[in-house]
Scaffold this active site. Structure first.
Site, PDB file in Angstrom:
ATOM      1  N   HIS A   1       0.842  -1.198   0.000  1.00 37.25           N
ATOM      2  CA  HIS A   1       0.000   0.000   0.000  1.00 37.25           C
ATOM      3  C   HIS A   1       0.880   1.251   0.000  1.00 37.25           C
ATOM      4  O   HIS A   1       0.614   2.206  -0.740  1.00 37.25           O
ATOM      5  CB  HIS A   1      -0.921   0.016   1.220  1.00 37.25           C
ATOM      6  CG  HIS A   1      -2.230  -0.666   1.010  1.00 37.25           C
ATOM      7  ND1 HIS A   1      -2.349  -2.033   0.993  1.00 37.25           N
ATOM      8  CD2 HIS A   1      -3.482  -0.167   0.809  1.00 37.25           C
ATOM      9  CE1 HIS A   1      -3.618  -2.351   0.808  1.00 37.25           C
ATOM     10  NE2 HIS A   1      -4.324  -1.246   0.675  1.00 37.25           N
TER      11      HIS A   1
ATOM     12  N   HIS B   1       0.678  -2.784   9.277  1.00 39.17           N
ATOM     13  CA  HIS B   1       2.121  -2.684   9.050  1.00 39.17           C
ATOM     14  C   HIS B   1       2.804  -1.987  10.215  1.00 39.17           C
ATOM     15  O   HIS B   1       2.219  -1.109  10.864  1.00 39.17           O
ATOM     16  CB  HIS B   1       2.423  -1.903   7.765  1.00 39.17           C
ATOM     17  CG  HIS B   1       2.065  -2.633   6.511  1.00 39.17           C
ATOM     18  ND1 HIS B   1       2.811  -3.680   6.034  1.00 39.17           N
ATOM     19  CD2 HIS B   1       1.036  -2.469   5.651  1.00 39.17           C
ATOM     20  CE1 HIS B   1       2.255  -4.137   4.920  1.00 39.17           C
ATOM     21  NE2 HIS B   1       1.170  -3.428   4.669  1.00 39.17           N
TER      22      HIS B   1
END
Length: 434
Positions: free
Chosen positions: A201, A248
């Site tokens: 992303h 993350h």
């Protein structure tokens, strides 16, 4: 001296990889887990002591994993949780119970409830994470192609497909699991079965806006500072949203950001040549098909099944279809780029007629793409199941087979990409909407 620098670098990396920083950021932004009181073990947490940083990927079910109870997290979340657990707590009126917005239909993971104390940040970072999702680009690229600048859109698709392949393949080689939960609250679970290093992303959310800026600056009239600030804001919002979502660590997001800049540096030198080759060379269709299928086979051979493999094949299939359509457009003279003498381009006056035609093009085009995808999906999966002797009544199980998922994604999304770049513009010309 060199060993001291290396040790310091490793120490910094380990610090940034610690999931407690993700939990603290979530706490700061008003995200709390619905934690049990008993002590629980992290579901996928700490690095193997023999192999620092290499951890086993564990798929969470909706029944476990997002709970908390570990001592470190109690320091981050404890007091606030006690306040909000009571109906008359000070933040009760502002607290919202929520679940992840999207469940993964292939893994069945639906996540667990969590508490939102700051709805503005929740909606802001939900929007930010969508700016890096594949579905956003499936809408963004066609709109850009049909209404603003076809050249910029088709080159962005090239960067998007290769960038996603590089990122997802790197994930499957490094094989780091998602941040441990506890202490992290999983606000999103759709990509939870994938590995996490680097953040794709962050890579896509950095590569696309900055590539868009590089392709349009000088081609379109706008101030440099304005374009740069838009690209930077887009990138930062996507990167921070991945930490907020609990997907993350800080290290993985920073790595994804820097990795995408490396990919952009490569395409800065080669993108014009790649685009011209795709359009003009007589052997381009063969090269496009062989290269994109080969990359998909490489990606599918790196690790066991996960949703990342399908996403990679989807991007490569879309890129192959769009590249083939660009070749057809150029060879048949269907869609010409504006001459260099007309640069830099300027936006026309915004009128009701212009807005109406743009919306009409977009709605008709998206309807065609959705219909194409629906028909191709309905035909392709049963056909592949019969071809390979697999039961077609369980689509989820069938799509976990490489021999089904890879050709399915390629066939469906290459046709969608071809339709977007070639068929739909021809339809607009027939309908006098070009």
């Amino acid at each position: 001296m060199a060993s001291v620098a290396v040790n310091k670098f490793v120490e910094i990396c380990n610090y940034l990889q610690d999931p407690i920083h993700v939990a603290r950021f979530q706490h700061f932004c008003g995200v709390k887990g619905t934690f049990p009181e008993k002590q629980t073990q992290p579901d996928n947490g700490q690095p193997d002591p023999d192999c620092p940083g290499l951890r086993k990927r564990v798929q969470q079910s909706s029944d476990d994993g997002v709970g908390n109870g570990n001592v470190a997290v109690a320091q981050v979340n404890g007091k606030q949780e006690e306040d909000t657990a009571r109906p008359d707590g000070p933040a009760a009126a502002e607290t919202v119970r929520a679940k992840p917005l999207r469940r993964n239909s292939l893994t069945g993971d639906v996540g667990q409830e969590f508490l939102i104390h700051n709805k503005f940040l929740f909606y802001l970072f939900t929007f930010g994470t969508e700016l890096g999702n594949e579905m956003f680009f499936i809408v963004f690229f066609p709109f850009l192609f049909w209404n603003i600048d076809a050249l910029v859109s088709r080159r962005l698709i090239v960067v998007w497909a290769w960038n996603l392949f590089v990122g997802q393949s790197t994930k499957d080689m490094i094989r780091w699991s998602r941040p441990a939960s506890p202490p992290v609250v999983k606000v999103e679970v759709f990509y939870n079965s994938e590995y996490s290093m680097p953040s794709t992303h962050a890579m896509t959310g950095t590569a696309i806006p900055f590539c868009l800026f590089m392709l349009t600056y000088g081609r379109w009239q706008f101030p440099f500072l304005f374009g740069f600030c838009v690209a930077l804001s887009w990138s930062v919002l996507v990167c921070i949203s991945r930490v907020y979502m609990g997907m993350h660590s800080v290290l993985e997001v920073i790595t994804g950001f820097l990795y995408s800049l490396l990919v952009l540096a490569f395409f800065q030198l080669t993108l014009d040549k790649i685009d011209n080759y795709y359009m003009m060379d007589r052997y381009a269709p063969l090269v496009i098909i062989v290269s994109h299928v080969s990359l998909g086979l490489v990606a599918f051979s790196l690790d066991s099944w996960s949703t990342s493999r399908g996403d990679t094949a989807q991007a490569l299939g879309t890129g192959a279809g769009a590249a083939l359509a660009s070749h057809v457009n150029y060879q048949l003279g269907l869609l010409q780029d504006p001459p260099l003498s007309s640069l830099p381009l300027t936006l026309p006056p915004i009128t009701a007629g212009l807005v109406l035609r743009s919306l009409l093009r977009f709605l008709i085009g998206v309807a065609v793409l959705l219909a194409t995808r629906m028909v191709m999906k309905a035909v392709t999966i049963p056909f592949l199941c019969r071809l390979f002797g697999l039961p077609s009544d369980d689509v989820r199980q069938a799509r976990q087979q490489m021999k089904v998922e890879l050709p399915y994604r390629y066939i469906v999304y290459s046709v969608v990409g071809f339709s977007c770049v070639c068929f739909v513009p021809v339809l607009f010309w027939i309908l006098n909407l070009a």
